[in-house]
Design a protein around this motif. Structure first.
Motif, PDB file in Angstrom:
ATOM      1  N   PRO A   9       2.128   3.873  -6.791  1.00 53.94           N
ATOM      2  CA  PRO A   9       3.124   5.187  -6.476  1.00 53.94           C
ATOM      3  C   PRO A   9       2.891   5.632  -5.169  1.00 53.94           C
ATOM      4  CG  PRO A   9       2.181   5.087  -8.632  1.00 53.94           C
ATOM      5  CD  PRO A   9       1.469   4.145  -7.839  1.00 53.94           C
ATOM      6  N   ASP A  10       3.811   6.188  -4.660  1.00 55.63           N
ATOM      7  CA  ASP A  10       3.418   6.764  -3.221  1.00 55.63           C
ATOM      8  C   ASP A  10       2.686   8.070  -3.094  1.00 55.63           C
ATOM      9  OD1 ASP A  10       5.533   5.238  -2.158  1.00 55.63           O
ATOM     10  OD2 ASP A  10       7.158   6.829  -2.376  1.00 55.63           O
ATOM     11  N   ALA A  11       2.553   8.829  -4.163  1.00 59.37           N
ATOM     12  CA  ALA A  11       1.423  10.115  -4.300  1.00 59.37           C
ATOM     13  C   ALA A  11       0.058   9.401  -4.210  1.00 59.37           C
ATOM     14  CB  ALA A  11       1.802  10.914  -5.273  1.00 59.37           C
ATOM     15  N   THR A  12      -0.114   8.514  -5.190  1.00 63.78           N
ATOM     16  CA  THR A  12      -1.366   7.713  -5.427  1.00 63.78           C
ATOM     17  C   THR A  12      -1.762   7.303  -3.925  1.00 63.78           C
ATOM     18  OG1 THR A  12      -0.873   7.299  -7.665  1.00 63.78           O
ATOM     19  CG2 THR A  12      -2.604   5.883  -6.404  1.00 63.78           C
ATOM     20  N   ALA A  13      -0.893   6.389  -3.390  1.00 62.45           N
ATOM     21  CA  ALA A  13      -1.079   5.772  -2.149  1.00 62.45           C
ATOM     22  C   ALA A  13      -1.679   6.712  -1.127  1.00 62.45           C
ATOM     23  CB  ALA A  13      -0.023   4.859  -1.635  1.00 62.45           C
ATOM     24  N   GLU A  14      -0.922   7.877  -1.007  1.00 66.84           N
ATOM     25  CA  GLU A  14      -1.449   8.947  -0.074  1.00 66.84           C
ATOM     26  C   GLU A  14      -2.554   9.576  -0.246  1.00 66.84           C
ATOM     27  OE1 GLU A  14       2.095  11.853   0.345  1.00 66.84           O
ATOM     28  OE2 GLU A  14       3.256  10.359   0.447  1.00 66.84           O
ATOM     29  N   ALA A  15      -3.035   9.873  -1.596  1.00 63.52           N
ATOM     30  CA  ALA A  15      -4.183  10.310  -1.826  1.00 63.52           C
ATOM     31  C   ALA A  15      -5.327   9.505  -1.769  1.00 63.52           C
ATOM     32  CB  ALA A  15      -4.208  10.795  -3.379  1.00 63.52           C
ATOM     33  N   LEU A  16      -5.062   8.403  -1.852  1.00 65.67           N
ATOM     34  CA  LEU A  16      -6.170   7.043  -1.699  1.00 65.67           C
ATOM     35  C   LEU A  16      -6.314   7.157  -0.006  1.00 65.67           C
ATOM     36  CD1 LEU A  16      -8.007   4.779  -2.453  1.00 65.67           C
ATOM     37  CD2 LEU A  16      -5.737   3.283  -2.372  1.00 65.67           C
ATOM     38  N   ARG A  17      -5.418   6.950   0.716  1.00 67.61           N
ATOM     39  CA  ARG A  17      -5.562   7.232   2.115  1.00 67.61           C
ATOM     40  C   ARG A  17      -6.398   8.312   2.714  1.00 67.61           C
ATOM     41  NH1 ARG A  17       0.085   5.308   1.879  1.00 67.61           N
ATOM     42  NH2 ARG A  17       0.095   3.188   2.540  1.00 67.61           N
ATOM     43  N   ALA A  18      -5.820   9.273   2.195  1.00 67.86           N
ATOM     44  CA  ALA A  18      -6.653  10.748   2.322  1.00 67.86           C
ATOM     45  C   ALA A  18      -8.029  11.012   1.944  1.00 67.86           C
ATOM     46  CB  ALA A  18      -5.858  11.890   1.790  1.00 67.86           C
ATOM     47  N   SER A  19      -8.425  10.104   0.898  1.00 66.89           N
ATOM     48  CA  SER A  19      -9.846  10.240   0.502  1.00 66.89           C
ATOM     49  C   SER A  19     -10.512   9.052   0.822  1.00 66.89           C
ATOM     50  CB  SER A  19      -9.930  10.342  -1.055  1.00 66.89           C
ATOM     51  OG  SER A  19      -9.372   9.140  -1.816  1.00 66.89           O
ATOM     52  N   ASP A  21     -11.762   8.086   3.798  1.00 64.66           N
ATOM     53  CA  ASP A  21     -12.188   7.899   5.177  1.00 64.66           C
ATOM     54  C   ASP A  21     -11.672   6.860   5.774  1.00 64.66           C
ATOM     55  OD1 ASP A  21     -13.817  10.213   4.503  1.00 64.66           O
ATOM     56  OD2 ASP A  21     -15.001   9.298   3.591  1.00 64.66           O
ATOM     57  N   GLY A  22     -10.600   6.325   5.609  1.00 60.62           N
ATOM     58  CA  GLY A  22     -10.158   5.309   6.563  1.00 60.62           C
ATOM     59  C   GLY A  22     -10.261   3.816   6.367  1.00 60.62           C
ATOM     60  N   ASN A  23     -11.026   3.655   5.403  1.00 60.90           N
ATOM     61  CA  ASN A  23     -11.276   2.195   4.532  1.00 60.90           C
ATOM     62  C   ASN A  23     -10.677   2.233   3.317  1.00 60.90           C
ATOM     63  OD1 ASN A  23     -12.261  -0.303   4.065  1.00 60.90           O
ATOM     64  ND2 ASN A  23     -14.339   0.374   4.879  1.00 60.90           N
ATOM     65  N   VAL A  24      -9.710   2.021   2.997  1.00 59.26           N
ATOM     66  CA  VAL A  24      -8.929   1.932   1.735  1.00 59.26           C
ATOM     67  C   VAL A  24      -9.303   0.846   1.036  1.00 59.26           C
ATOM     68  CG1 VAL A  24      -6.663   1.534   0.548  1.00 59.26           C
ATOM     69  CG2 VAL A  24      -6.898   3.178   2.528  1.00 59.26           C
ATOM     70  N   SER A  25      -9.663  -0.319   1.756  1.00 61.40           N
ATOM     71  CA  SER A  25     -10.082  -1.587   0.947  1.00 61.40           C
ATOM     72  C   SER A  25     -11.390  -1.231   0.341  1.00 61.40           C
ATOM     73  CB  SER A  25     -10.297  -3.031   1.798  1.00 61.40           C
ATOM     74  OG  SER A  25      -9.007  -3.150   2.170  1.00 61.40           O
ATOM     75  N   ALA A  26     -12.601  -0.565   1.077  1.00 61.64           N
ATOM     76  CA  ALA A  26     -13.852  -0.248   0.485  1.00 61.64           C
ATOM     77  C   ALA A  26     -13.630   0.761  -0.525  1.00 61.64           C
ATOM     78  CB  ALA A  26     -14.713   0.276   1.490  1.00 61.64           C
ATOM     79  N   GLU A  27     -12.765   1.715  -0.532  1.00 63.63           N
ATOM     80  CA  GLU A  27     -12.400   2.409  -1.636  1.00 63.63           C
ATOM     81  C   GLU A  27     -11.985   1.696  -2.889  1.00 63.63           C
ATOM     82  OE1 GLU A  27     -12.730   6.281  -3.014  1.00 63.63           O
ATOM     83  OE2 GLU A  27     -13.530   5.635  -1.419  1.00 63.63           O
ATOM     84  N   ILE A  28     -11.189   0.990  -2.823  1.00 62.46           N
ATOM     85  CA  ILE A  28     -10.555   0.146  -3.780  1.00 62.46           C
ATOM     86  C   ILE A  28     -11.501  -0.719  -4.487  1.00 62.46           C
ATOM     87  CG2 ILE A  28      -8.781  -1.707  -4.554  1.00 62.46           C
ATOM     88  CD1 ILE A  28      -6.932  -0.133  -2.768  1.00 62.46           C
ATOM     89  N   ASN A  29     -12.226  -1.373  -3.587  1.00 63.14           N
ATOM     90  CA  ASN A  29     -13.593  -2.133  -4.161  1.00 63.14           C
ATOM     91  C   ASN A  29     -14.319  -1.364  -4.874  1.00 63.14           C
ATOM     92  OD1 ASN A  29     -14.889  -4.787  -4.284  1.00 63.14           O
ATOM     93  ND2 ASN A  29     -16.335  -3.568  -2.943  1.00 63.14           N
ATOM     94  N   ARG A  30     -14.913  -0.322  -4.632  1.00 65.01           N
ATOM     95  CA  ARG A  30     -15.633   0.691  -5.308  1.00 65.01           C
ATOM     96  C   ARG A  30     -15.165   0.915  -6.668  1.00 65.01           C
ATOM     97  NH1 ARG A  30     -17.024   2.745  -0.233  1.00 65.01           N
ATOM     98  NH2 ARG A  30     -15.328   4.286  -0.182  1.00 65.01           N
TER      99      ARG A  30
END
Length: 69
Positions: A9-19, A21-30
C-alpha cells in the motif's frame, strides 16, 4: 541474489522508504528474517509444549557442565 517485485500500500511504502535510511532492500531483508525467526521459535515452542523435557533446567545445567545427575 534474487530480485523480487513486491506490492505494498502507498502509505506502507512511504513509511518504509522514510525509515530505511535509503536501503529499502536491507530493511525488508531484516523484517523477513525476523518474521522467519519468530515462526521458527513458535514452532519450537509448540514442539516443546507437546514433548516436555524429562529433565529440569538444573539437570540440564549439570549435564552441560559435564556433571553427573
Amino acid at each position: 541474489m534474487a530480485k523480487l517485485n513486491i506490492t505494498l500500500p502507498d502509505a506502507t511504502a512511504e513509511a518504509l522508504r522514510a525509515s530505511s535510511d535509503g536501503n529499502v532492500s536491507a530493511e525488508i531483508n531484516r523484517a523477513v528474517l525476523q518474521r522467519l525467526a519468530d515462526k521458527e521459535l513458535r514452532r519450537i515452542a509448540a514442539h516443546e509444549q507437546q514433548n516436555p523435557s524429562k529433565y529440569r533446567d538444573t539437570d540440564l545445567a549439570r549435564i552441560g557442565m559435564g556433571m553427573p545427575l
